[in-house]
Motif scaffolding. Structure first.
Motif, short mmCIF file in Angstrom:
data_model
loop_
_atom_site.label_atom_id
_atom_site.label_comp_id
_atom_site.label_asym_id
_atom_site.label_seq_id
_atom_site.Cartn_x
_atom_site.Cartn_y
_atom_site.Cartn_z
N ILE A 39 40.96 -68.95 -86.17
CA ILE A 39 39.88 -68.04 -85.81
C ILE A 39 39.39 -68.41 -84.42
CG2 ILE A 39 37.60 -67.16 -86.42
CD1 ILE A 39 38.38 -67.68 -89.33
N ASN A 40 40.04 -67.79 -83.45
CA ASN A 40 39.72 -68.03 -82.04
C ASN A 40 39.99 -66.75 -81.27
OD1 ASN A 40 42.58 -67.95 -81.35
ND2 ASN A 40 42.70 -69.97 -82.28
N LEU A 41 39.59 -66.73 -80.02
CA LEU A 41 39.73 -65.51 -79.22
C LEU A 41 41.18 -65.08 -79.08
CD1 LEU A 41 37.03 -66.06 -76.46
CD2 LEU A 41 36.99 -64.42 -78.34
N GLU A 42 42.08 -66.03 -78.92
CA GLU A 42 43.50 -65.69 -78.72
C GLU A 42 44.05 -64.92 -79.93
OE1 GLU A 42 47.83 -67.86 -78.11
OE2 GLU A 42 46.01 -69.06 -78.03
N THR A 43 43.82 -65.44 -81.12
CA THR A 43 44.32 -64.77 -82.33
C THR A 43 43.66 -63.42 -82.53
OG1 THR A 43 44.70 -66.92 -83.37
CG2 THR A 43 44.59 -65.01 -84.83
N LEU A 44 42.34 -63.37 -82.35
CA LEU A 44 41.64 -62.11 -82.56
C LEU A 44 41.99 -61.07 -81.50
CD1 LEU A 44 38.20 -63.46 -83.78
CD2 LEU A 44 40.09 -62.55 -85.14
N GLU A 45 42.32 -61.52 -80.31
CA GLU A 45 42.77 -60.60 -79.27
C GLU A 45 44.08 -59.92 -79.70
OE1 GLU A 45 42.55 -58.34 -76.06
OE2 GLU A 45 41.04 -59.88 -76.37
N LYS A 46 44.96 -60.69 -80.34
CA LYS A 46 46.23 -60.11 -80.82
C LYS A 46 45.97 -59.08 -81.91
CE LYS A 46 48.96 -64.19 -79.72
NZ LYS A 46 49.67 -65.34 -80.26
N ILE A 47 45.03 -59.38 -82.80
CA ILE A 47 44.69 -58.42 -83.86
C ILE A 47 44.05 -57.18 -83.25
CG2 ILE A 47 43.27 -58.04 -85.92
CD1 ILE A 47 43.68 -61.03 -86.57
N LYS A 48 43.20 -57.38 -82.25
CA LYS A 48 42.59 -56.25 -81.54
C LYS A 48 43.68 -55.35 -80.95
CE LYS A 48 40.15 -55.07 -77.35
NZ LYS A 48 39.76 -55.52 -76.05
N GLU A 49 44.66 -55.95 -80.29
CA GLU A 49 45.75 -55.17 -79.70
C GLU A 49 46.49 -54.39 -80.78
OE1 GLU A 49 48.21 -57.85 -77.46
OE2 GLU A 49 46.54 -58.42 -76.14
N TYR A 50 46.71 -55.03 -81.92
CA TYR A 50 47.40 -54.36 -83.02
C TYR A 50 46.58 -53.15 -83.50
CZ TYR A 50 49.31 -53.30 -87.54
OH TYR A 50 49.84 -52.63 -88.60
N ILE A 51 45.28 -53.34 -83.72
CA ILE A 51 44.43 -52.26 -84.20
C ILE A 51 44.40 -51.12 -83.18
CG2 ILE A 51 42.03 -51.61 -84.71
CD1 ILE A 51 41.73 -54.38 -86.07
N GLU A 52 44.27 -51.46 -81.91
CA GLU A 52 44.25 -50.42 -80.87
C GLU A 52 45.57 -49.65 -80.84
OE1 GLU A 52 43.23 -52.66 -77.38
OE2 GLU A 52 41.08 -52.33 -77.68
N CYS A 53 46.67 -50.35 -80.99
CA CYS A 53 47.99 -49.70 -81.03
C CYS A 53 48.06 -48.75 -82.23
CB CYS A 53 49.09 -50.76 -81.10
SG CYS A 53 50.75 -50.08 -81.15
N GLN A 54 47.58 -49.19 -83.39
CA GLN A 54 47.58 -48.34 -84.58
C GLN A 54 46.71 -47.11 -84.37
OE1 GLN A 54 49.50 -48.74 -87.46
NE2 GLN A 54 50.44 -50.17 -86.04
N ARG A 55 45.56 -47.29 -83.75
CA ARG A 55 44.66 -46.16 -83.48
C ARG A 55 45.32 -45.17 -82.52
NH1 ARG A 55 38.89 -46.89 -84.48
NH2 ARG A 55 38.69 -48.78 -85.73
N ASN A 56 45.97 -45.70 -81.48
CA ASN A 56 46.66 -44.83 -80.51
C ASN A 56 47.80 -44.07 -81.19
OD1 ASN A 56 44.94 -45.59 -78.47
ND2 ASN A 56 46.31 -47.20 -77.72
#
Length: 133
Positions: free
Chosen positions: A110-127
């Motif tokens: 649980i750190n910024l690096e891991t959560l940034e990857k999840i954020k990118e995944y969610i944004e890709c799914q939304r797009n």
């Protein structure tokens, strides 16, 4: 037919309180880091199954993406003992069959690096969803 044997033991109250505080602080750390990367708000304790009481720790409902905090991996918690592990597998597999994507995070992830990857995944799914509509 082999008989099932359950062995239980009482966890001392001070240890139980320490474990509870650690899991709370892990969830708080996830929320704070998550907010720092400007993600859409996650739903906490999302009940994803119509009949069972199962809940995901955090969920993005639009993309059916769940984040599960795997606590107690070093101290033989309910999640790492055989019966608890099997129940978690049932929960995660059922979530997957219902169309959820599940990220399982031990506290050290649980750190910024891991959560940034999840954020990118969610944004890709939304797009992807917005281009198919």
């Amino acid at each position: 037919m082999a008989k099932s044997v359950t062995i239980t033991f009482e966890i001392p109250l001070d240890l139980r309180n320490r474990i509870l505080e650690q899991s709370k602080s892990t969830g708080i750390r996830l929320k704070q880091n998550y907010q720092n990367i400007f993600l859409p708000e996650l739903t906490e304790e999302h009940k994803f199954h119509p009949d069972r009481k199962w809940r995901f720790d955090f969920a993005d409902l639009d993309t059916k993406t769940a984040i599960e905090i795997e606590g107690g991996i070093w101290n033989q918690s309910r999640h790492t003992r055989p019966a608890g592990f099997i129940k978690d597998c049932e929960k995660y597999n059922t979530g997957t069959m219902l169309g959820w994507r599940i990220f399982r995070l031990p506290g050290v992830w649980i750190n910024l690096e891991t959560l940034e990857k999840i954020k990118e995944y969610i944004e890709c799914q939304r797009n992807t969803q917005s281009t198919h509509q």
